[in-house]
Design an enzyme around this catalytic site. Structure first.
Site, PDB file in Angstrom:
ATOM      1  N   LYS A   1      18.482  -6.082  -2.605  1.00 56.56           N
ATOM      2  CA  LYS A   1      18.396  -4.688  -2.146  1.00 56.56           C
ATOM      3  C   LYS A   1      17.273  -4.546  -1.122  1.00 56.56           C
ATOM      4  CE  LYS A   1      16.228  -0.994  -3.323  1.00 56.56           C
ATOM      5  NZ  LYS A   1      15.975  -0.469  -1.970  1.00 56.56           N
TER       6      LYS A   1
ATOM      7  N   GLY B   1       6.790  -5.396  -3.121  1.00 56.98           N
ATOM      8  CA  GLY B   1       6.598  -3.977  -2.818  1.00 56.98           C
ATOM      9  C   GLY B   1       5.282  -3.500  -3.388  1.00 56.98           C
ATOM     10  N   SER B   2       5.238  -2.228  -3.721  1.00 55.94           N
ATOM     11  CA  SER B   2       3.964  -1.638  -4.139  1.00 55.94           C
ATOM     12  C   SER B   2       3.599  -2.030  -5.570  1.00 55.94           C
ATOM     13  CB  SER B   2       4.044  -0.122  -4.025  1.00 55.94           C
ATOM     14  OG  SER B   2       5.082   0.343  -4.857  1.00 55.94           O
ATOM     15  N   THR B   3       2.317  -2.001  -5.844  1.00 57.50           N
ATOM     16  CA  THR B   3       1.817  -2.326  -7.180  1.00 57.50           C
ATOM     17  C   THR B   3       2.351  -1.331  -8.208  1.00 57.50           C
ATOM     18  OG1 THR B   3      -0.128  -3.404  -6.270  1.00 57.50           O
ATOM     19  CG2 THR B   3      -0.323  -2.571  -8.525  1.00 57.50           C
TER      20      THR B   3
ATOM     21  N   GLY C   1       5.790  -2.326  -9.063  1.00 55.80           N
ATOM     22  CA  GLY C   1       5.661  -3.606  -9.775  1.00 55.80           C
ATOM     23  C   GLY C   1       5.301  -3.392 -11.243  1.00 55.80           C
TER      24      GLY C   1
ATOM     25  N   GLU D   1       5.420  -9.674  -5.978  1.00 53.29           N
ATOM     26  CA  GLU D   1       4.519  -9.812  -4.811  1.00 53.29           C
ATOM     27  C   GLU D   1       4.131  -8.397  -4.421  1.00 53.29           C
ATOM     28  OE1 GLU D   1       3.609 -12.661  -3.543  1.00 53.29           O
ATOM     29  OE2 GLU D   1       5.044 -14.029  -4.465  1.00 53.29           O
TER      30      GLU D   1
ATOM     31  N   GLU E   1      -5.113   0.499  -1.007  1.00 57.92           N
ATOM     32  CA  GLU E   1      -4.281  -0.009   0.093  1.00 57.92           C
ATOM     33  C   GLU E   1      -3.728   1.153   0.918  1.00 57.92           C
ATOM     34  OE1 GLU E   1      -0.387  -1.658  -0.779  1.00 57.92           O
ATOM     35  OE2 GLU E   1      -0.853  -3.361   0.498  1.00 57.92           O
TER      36      GLU E   1
END
Ligand code: NAD
Length: 493
Positions: free
Chosen positions: A198, A250-252, A255, A272, A403
Site C-alpha cells: 500500500k 512511516g511515522s512513529t 508504528g 522503519e 521530527e
C-alpha cells in the site's frame, strides 16, 4: 554601476545579475491513466466500492489523476490472490527463476528511468535532480541486488535453512515512493514471499507505474498486488488475518499502533520510523565540505527524509564561521519548479505537511528560538517553505526534540566530545547521524557511542543497496538493505 565613473562594476554585476536559465525537464513523454485502478492478481481492476480519490501536483495544486481507494473487499481479494500465488507458485518455483523475474523488473525500471523520475517529481514535489539521480537509480539497484540473492539464500545465513514467511503486507510513506516500494518488494520476492503493497495516498503514481512493469515482466498473477488508500486501508491491511508479515515505513505514531495491533498474533513485523539525526561538525572538519553536507542533509528534498540531518551540533570555536557560511549558502539555494534541473528545493509534499512545518517554526519562535531564512521568493500556488535555520535553541526545545520532516535545521554548539555525544543521543529517535572531522579516531569513537543505525563520516545521506539501514529506539527495528534486509522475510531453521 560605479556611480562616480558611470561604468558598470564587474563585482556588482556578478552579484546581482548572475542566475541560471530555466532548464525544465519535459513532460511530453509522460502518460498515466486519468483513473488508476487497483492492481490485484495481475490485473488492474476498479475498487468494489467504486471510490476514487485525487492525487495532486503539490507544486501547483493541480489534479494529476484519480486513484482507486481499496476497501475491505479489495483488501481481502488482494490478500487471497497473494496467498494463492504463494502456495501454488512463488514459494515453490526454482529460486533462480524468481531471480530472473526480479532482474527483469530492475531492467525495466532502468529503461523507463526518465519517465519514473518525472512522475515522481510531479506527484511528490521533489526536485528532478533528486528523483533522477537518487530515487530511480537506487530503486533499480535494489531490485538488481536482491535478484542476486534469490538463488543464494543457502549462503546468506551459513548453516541455516531459509523458509519464506508467506504473505507480506507492506505500507510505505510519501517521501521516497518508488524507492520505498523497491526496499520492500525486492527482498520479499527474493526470499520467496508474495506481497500486498500500500503506497502513501499523496504519492501513489510511481507505484502504479511499477505495477505496469510487474505486469509486463510477466510475474505470476498475485505475486505482487498494489492497492491504494489512506490510513483506513493501511489499518485494514495490518488487521487482515491472512497476512503473515507487516513491513511498515512511516511515522512513529502509526508504528506504535501497528505494534499494539499485531501483539498476540503470529504476524512478524518490522518498522522503519521517524528520525532526528544529529550532524556533528568538529573544529578540525573540512568546513566547506561540511556546510555542503549540512545543506544536502536537511534542505535538499525539502527535509522530507527520515534520516535528514535536522539537528546540527557545531564545535564552539568554529560555530560563527560555519553558521555564516551556511547562511551564505542558503542564500544561493534555488527553491521552485521541481521539474527544473537547477532546483535545489522543490515543493512540500502536501498541505497537511506544510501546515505541520509552519506549526513547528511557530512553536520554535515562541519558545525563544531565532530563525534565519534566505530572501528567496516562493511561487504563489502550491505548497512551499523556505529553508530555515534555528539558533538560540537548547535540548528542551520542541524543534530540537521532535521530527518536523521539513527544511528546518536546529543549531546548537558544543565544546567536548562527551558533551556532543550526550546531546546527540538525547532524543527518542536513533536512525542516523553524521560526523565531520579530520581525525579517523574521532570518527570511530563518536560513531561507536551514538545510538543510531547509520552514521555517515564526512558525508551525508549516502545509500547503497548492500548496506543495511534502520533504527534504534523510536526509529524502529528490523533492517532494510543488505543481507540483513532479507532477515524480516525469512524464517531460519
Ligand atoms: P504516516 O505514518 O502518516 O504514513 C505512512 C503510511 O502509513 C502511509 O501509507 C499511510 O497511509 C499509512 N497509514 C496511516 N495510518 C495508518 C494506520 N493506522 N495503519 C496502517 N497504515 C497507516 O507517515 P508519513 O507522513 O507518510 O511519512 C512520514 C514519516 O515516515 C516520517 O515520520 C518519516 O521519518 C518516516 N519515514 C521513515 C523511514 C525509515 O526508513 N525509517 C523512511 C521514510 C519515512
Amino acid at each position: 554601476m560605479n556611480e562616480s565613473s558611470g561604468t558598470p562594476s564587474k563585482e556588482l554585476d556578478f552579484q546581482t545579475d548572475w542566475t541560471y536559465s530555466p532548464a525544465p525537464e519535459s513532460t511530453d513523454h509522460i502518460e498515466f491513466p486519468e483513473k488508476n485502478d487497483l492492481f490485484i492478481n495481475g490485473k488492474f481492476q476498479p475498487p468494489v466500492n467504486g471510490k476514487y480519490f485525487e492525487t495532486l501536483d503539490p507544486s501547483n495544486e493541480e489534479k494529476l489523476a484519480d486513484v482507486a481507494e481499496a476497501g475491505q473487499e479489495d483488501i481481502a481479494n488482494a490478500v487471497a490472490a497473494a496467498s494463492k500465488a504463494y502456495d501454488k507458485v512463488w514459494s515453490k518455483i526454482d529460486p533462480a527463476e524468481r531471480g530472473k523475474y526480479i532482474y527483469r523488473i530492475a531492467r525495466q525500471i532502468q529503461e523507463r528511468a526518465r519517465e519514473f523520475a518525472v512522475i515522481e517529481s510531479m506527484d511528490g514535489g521533489k526536485p528532478i535532480r533528486e528523483s533522477r539521480d537518487v530515487d530511480i537509480p537506487l530503486s533499480a539497484a535494489h531490485f538488481f541486488y536482491y535478484a542476486g540473492w534469490a538463488d543464494k539464500l543457502d549462503y546468506a545465513f551459513p548453516g541455516r535453512k531459509t523458509k519464506p514467511v508467506g504473505v507480506a503486507g507492506q505500507i510505505i510513506p510519501w517521501n521516497f515512493p518508488l524507492l520505498m516500494a523497491a526496499w520492500k518488494i525486492a527482498p520479499a520476492l527474493a526470499a520467496g514471499n508474495t506481497v500486498v503493497l500500500k503506497p502513501a495516498e499523496s504519492s501513489p503514481l510511481t507505484a502504479m507505474k511499477l505495477a505496469e512493469i510487474i505486469q509486463e515482466a510477466d510475474l505470476p498473477p498475485g505475486v505482487v498486488n498494489i492497492i491504494n488508500g489512506g490510513g483506513e486501508t493501511g489499518r485494514a491491511l495490518v488487521e487482515h488475518p491472512d497476512i503473515d508479515k507487516i513491513a511498515f515505513t512511516g511515522s512513529t505514531e502509526v508504528g506504535k499502533w501497528i505494534m499494539k495491533s499485531v501483539a498476540g498474533t503470529p504476524k512478524k513485523y518490522s518498522l522503519e520510523l521517524g528520525g532526528k539525526a544529529a550532524n556533528i561538525i568538529f573544529e578540525d572538519a573540512p568546513i566547506d565540505q561540511a556546510v555542503e553536507g549540512i545543506v544536502n542533509g536537511i534542505f535538499f528534498n525539502q527535509g522530507h527524509v527520515c534520516c535528514a540531518g535536522s539537528r546540527l551540533f557545531v564545535q564552539e570555536s568554529v560555530a560563527e564561521n560555519v553558521i555564516s557560511k551556511l547562511k551564505d549558502r542558503m542564500d544561493t539555494l534555488i527553491v521552485g519548479n521541481p521539474l527544473d534541473k537547477n532546483t535545489d528545493i522543490g515543493a512540500i509534499n502536501s498541505k497537511t505537511q506544510l501546515e505541520r512545518i509552519k506549526m513547528y517554526v511557530d512553536i520554535g519562535q515562541k519558545e525563544g528560538g531565532q530563525i534565519f531564512q534566505p530572501s528567496c521568493s516562493l511561487p504563489e500556488k502550491g505548497y512551499w517553505y523556505a529553508p530555515t535555520l534555528f539558533t538560540d535553541v537548547s535540548q528542551s526545545h520542541r524543534v530540537v526534540q521532535e521530527e518536523i520532516f521539513g527544511p528546518v535545521l536546529a543549531i546548537q554548539t558544543f565544546r567536548t566530545v562527551d558533551e556532543v555525544i550526550a546531546k546527540a543521543n538525547n532524543t527518542p529517535y536513533g536512525l542516523s547521524g553524521g560526523v565531520w572531522t579530520d581525525k579517523g579516531s574521532k570518527i570511530f569513537n563518536v560513531s561507536r557511542d551514538i545510538r543510531a543505525g547509520v552514521i555517515w563520516a564526512n558525508t551525508f545521506n549516502k545509500f547503497d543497496p548492500s548496506a543495511p539501514f534502520g533504527g534504534y529506539k523510536e526509529s524502529g527495528f528490523g533492517r532494510e538493505g543488505g543481507l540483513e534486509g532479507l532477515l524480516p522475510y525469512v524464517d531460519l531453521d
